[in-house]
Design a protein around this motif. Structure first.
Motif, PDB file in Angstrom:
ATOM      1  N   LEU A   1      49.931  64.284 104.156  1.00  0.00           N
ATOM      2  CA  LEU A   1      50.064  65.417 103.235  1.00  0.00           C
ATOM      3  C   LEU A   1      49.065  65.306 102.089  1.00  0.00           C
ATOM      4  O   LEU A   1      48.493  66.313 101.647  1.00  0.00           O
ATOM      5  CB  LEU A   1      51.495  65.470 102.686  1.00  0.00           C
ATOM      6  N   GLU A   2      48.821  64.089 101.603  1.00  0.00           N
ATOM      7  CA  GLU A   2      47.838  63.878 100.532  1.00  0.00           C
ATOM      8  C   GLU A   2      46.438  64.287 100.985  1.00  0.00           C
ATOM      9  O   GLU A   2      45.669  64.882 100.221  1.00  0.00           O
ATOM     10  CB  GLU A   2      47.841  62.405 100.113  1.00  0.00           C
ATOM     11  N   ILE A   3      46.093  63.964 102.229  1.00  0.00           N
ATOM     12  CA  ILE A   3      44.786  64.354 102.774  1.00  0.00           C
ATOM     13  C   ILE A   3      44.698  65.865 102.890  1.00  0.00           C
ATOM     14  O   ILE A   3      43.685  66.480 102.522  1.00  0.00           O
ATOM     15  CB  ILE A   3      44.547  63.697 104.147  1.00  0.00           C
ATOM     16  N   ASP A   4      45.761  66.481 103.384  1.00  0.00           N
ATOM     17  CA  ASP A   4      45.791  67.937 103.526  1.00  0.00           C
ATOM     18  C   ASP A   4      45.624  68.624 102.174  1.00  0.00           C
ATOM     19  O   ASP A   4      44.878  69.599 102.043  1.00  0.00           O
ATOM     20  CB  ASP A   4      47.116  68.357 104.181  1.00  0.00           C
TER      21      ASP A   4
ATOM     22  N   LYS B   1      42.701  71.190 100.696  1.00  0.00           N
ATOM     23  CA  LYS B   1      43.042  72.496 100.100  1.00  0.00           C
ATOM     24  C   LYS B   1      42.323  72.702  98.778  1.00  0.00           C
ATOM     25  O   LYS B   1      41.824  73.793  98.488  1.00  0.00           O
ATOM     26  CB  LYS B   1      44.552  72.603  99.906  1.00  0.00           C
ATOM     27  N   THR B   2      42.256  71.671  97.958  1.00  0.00           N
ATOM     28  CA  THR B   2      41.572  71.809  96.664  1.00  0.00           C
ATOM     29  C   THR B   2      40.071  72.034  96.863  1.00  0.00           C
ATOM     30  O   THR B   2      39.458  72.805  96.118  1.00  0.00           O
ATOM     31  CB  THR B   2      41.794  70.568  95.774  1.00  0.00           C
ATOM     32  N   LEU B   3      39.485  71.386  97.872  1.00  0.00           N
ATOM     33  CA  LEU B   3      38.065  71.596  98.165  1.00  0.00           C
ATOM     34  C   LEU B   3      37.823  73.033  98.633  1.00  0.00           C
ATOM     35  O   LEU B   3      36.850  73.681  98.233  1.00  0.00           O
ATOM     36  CB  LEU B   3      37.593  70.608  99.230  1.00  0.00           C
ATOM     37  N   LYS B   4      38.715  73.524  99.476  1.00  0.00           N
ATOM     38  CA  LYS B   4      38.557  74.886  99.992  1.00  0.00           C
ATOM     39  C   LYS B   4      38.794  75.927  98.897  1.00  0.00           C
ATOM     40  O   LYS B   4      38.168  76.993  98.899  1.00  0.00           O
ATOM     41  CB  LYS B   4      39.510  75.117 101.167  1.00  0.00           C
ATOM     42  N   MET B   5      39.689  75.611  97.960  1.00  0.00           N
ATOM     43  CA  MET B   5      39.892  76.519  96.822  1.00  0.00           C
ATOM     44  C   MET B   5      38.631  76.613  95.977  1.00  0.00           C
ATOM     45  O   MET B   5      38.233  77.700  95.546  1.00  0.00           O
ATOM     46  CB  MET B   5      41.064  76.029  95.970  1.00  0.00           C
ATOM     47  N   ALA B   6      37.972  75.466  95.765  1.00  0.00           N
ATOM     48  CA  ALA B   6      36.719  75.460  94.999  1.00  0.00           C
ATOM     49  C   ALA B   6      35.673  76.305  95.709  1.00  0.00           C
ATOM     50  O   ALA B   6      34.951  77.085  95.075  1.00  0.00           O
ATOM     51  CB  ALA B   6      36.226  74.034  94.812  1.00  0.00           C
TER      52      ALA B   6
ATOM     53  N   ARG C   1      41.834  58.773 100.516  1.00  0.00           N
ATOM     54  CA  ARG C   1      43.154  59.005 101.102  1.00  0.00           C
ATOM     55  C   ARG C   1      43.190  58.681 102.589  1.00  0.00           C
ATOM     56  O   ARG C   1      44.241  58.292 103.120  1.00  0.00           O
ATOM     57  CB  ARG C   1      43.587  60.451 100.834  1.00  0.00           C
ATOM     58  N   CYS C   2      42.049  58.812 103.258  1.00  0.00           N
ATOM     59  CA  CYS C   2      41.985  58.420 104.668  1.00  0.00           C
ATOM     60  C   CYS C   2      42.100  56.898 104.809  1.00  0.00           C
ATOM     61  O   CYS C   2      42.731  56.396 105.752  1.00  0.00           O
ATOM     62  CB  CYS C   2      40.695  58.921 105.305  1.00  0.00           C
ATOM     63  N   HIS C   3      41.496  56.169 103.899  1.00  0.00           N
ATOM     64  CA  HIS C   3      41.654  54.713 103.910  1.00  0.00           C
ATOM     65  C   HIS C   3      43.118  54.336 103.668  1.00  0.00           C
ATOM     66  O   HIS C   3      43.643  53.418 104.315  1.00  0.00           O
ATOM     67  CB  HIS C   3      40.776  54.069 102.831  1.00  0.00           C
ATOM     68  N   LEU C   4      43.769  55.051 102.765  1.00  0.00           N
ATOM     69  CA  LEU C   4      45.187  54.776 102.503  1.00  0.00           C
ATOM     70  C   LEU C   4      46.050  55.083 103.724  1.00  0.00           C
ATOM     71  O   LEU C   4      46.997  54.353 104.029  1.00  0.00           O
ATOM     72  CB  LEU C   4      45.664  55.596 101.296  1.00  0.00           C
ATOM     73  N   LEU C   5      45.732  56.171 104.421  1.00  0.00           N
ATOM     74  CA  LEU C   5      46.478  56.505 105.641  1.00  0.00           C
ATOM     75  C   LEU C   5      46.306  55.408 106.690  1.00  0.00           C
ATOM     76  O   LEU C   5      47.292  54.958 107.297  1.00  0.00           O
ATOM     77  CB  LEU C   5      46.000  57.843 106.205  1.00  0.00           C
TER      78      LEU C   5
END
Length: 213
Positions: free
Chosen positions: A29-32, A36-41, A78-82
């Motif tokens: 969910l954190e990655i998703d 979303k924030t990148l796409k909003m920008a 966040r991918c490293h965390l996943l």
């Protein structure tokens, strides 16, 4: 947990398997949310005007470009965390400075395919890492055409005739939007494909651990 909350319980007993599944879901969910924030920008960078705003259009473009760049590496982190959470690495070590290196070293040792995906993911943002670091530590976002746009906005039309002889102002504005977002769009597509590969590679590990925990 939901049932316990509905019954007014502050705490709920969960199995290790349930906690593990929850932690993985939270990481995904954190990655998703980062995407979303990148796409909003990007959505704001595509706008031709910002109604009822006291700021110039160039200021909006610079702001959303900076927002994109500053958030870009959050997907990598966040991918490293996943990956680390999936293989049950130490949470404190993952979340402190040097956490990505800690995860990568463990992946190279035990899961080389996943390590390669993380390495490629990190490399995918390398083209934008330099402007990102400049924004974070030195200066604001700028391009040659964005500067021309700022001149058009701030000099009360003094240079508009000269600029118009080279290119119509509206075309310059469109060019600014395109040159800023083109690299950004390409990076998002590449990163999304790599994240899908990462999740597919982690899925068998998740399945094994949820069966054995």
């Amino acid at each position: 947990m939901f049932i316990a909350q509905e019954n007014g319980q502050v705490n709920a007993k969960v199995s290790e398997k349930q906690k593990y599944a929850h932690d993985i879901y939270a990481r995904v969910l954190e990655i998703d949310n980062a995407f979303k924030t990148l796409k909003m920008a990007l959505e704001y960078l595509g706008k031709e005007k910002f109604d009822d705003s006291e700021f110039d259009l160039s200021e909006h473009y610079a702001f959303h470009a900076e927002n994109f760049l500053l958030r870009l590496t959050s997907v990598v982190d966040r991918c490293h965390l996943l990956a680390g959470t999936t293989v049950l690495l130490d949470k404190n070590k993952m979340e402190c400075n040097g956490g990505n290196k800690y995860v990568s070293e463990n992946m190279r040792k035990d899961f080389p395919q996943i390590a390669d995906i993380l390495k490629t993911l990190n490399k995918s943002v390398s083209k934008l890492r330099e402007p990102r670091n400049k924004i974070a530590h030195q200066e604001g976002f700028s391009t040659k055409n964005l500067i021309v746009m700022q001149v058009m906005e701030n000099d009360e039309g003094k240079f508009l005739p000269e600029i118009s002889e080279i290119m119509a102002p509206e075309k310059i504005t469109a060019l600014v939007r395109e040159e800023i977002s083109s690299d950004f769009k390409a990076v998002i597509v590449t990163m999304q494909n790599l994240v899908s590969d990462l999740i597919d590679s982690l899925a068998p590990i998740y399945q094994v651990l949820t069966k054995n925990t």
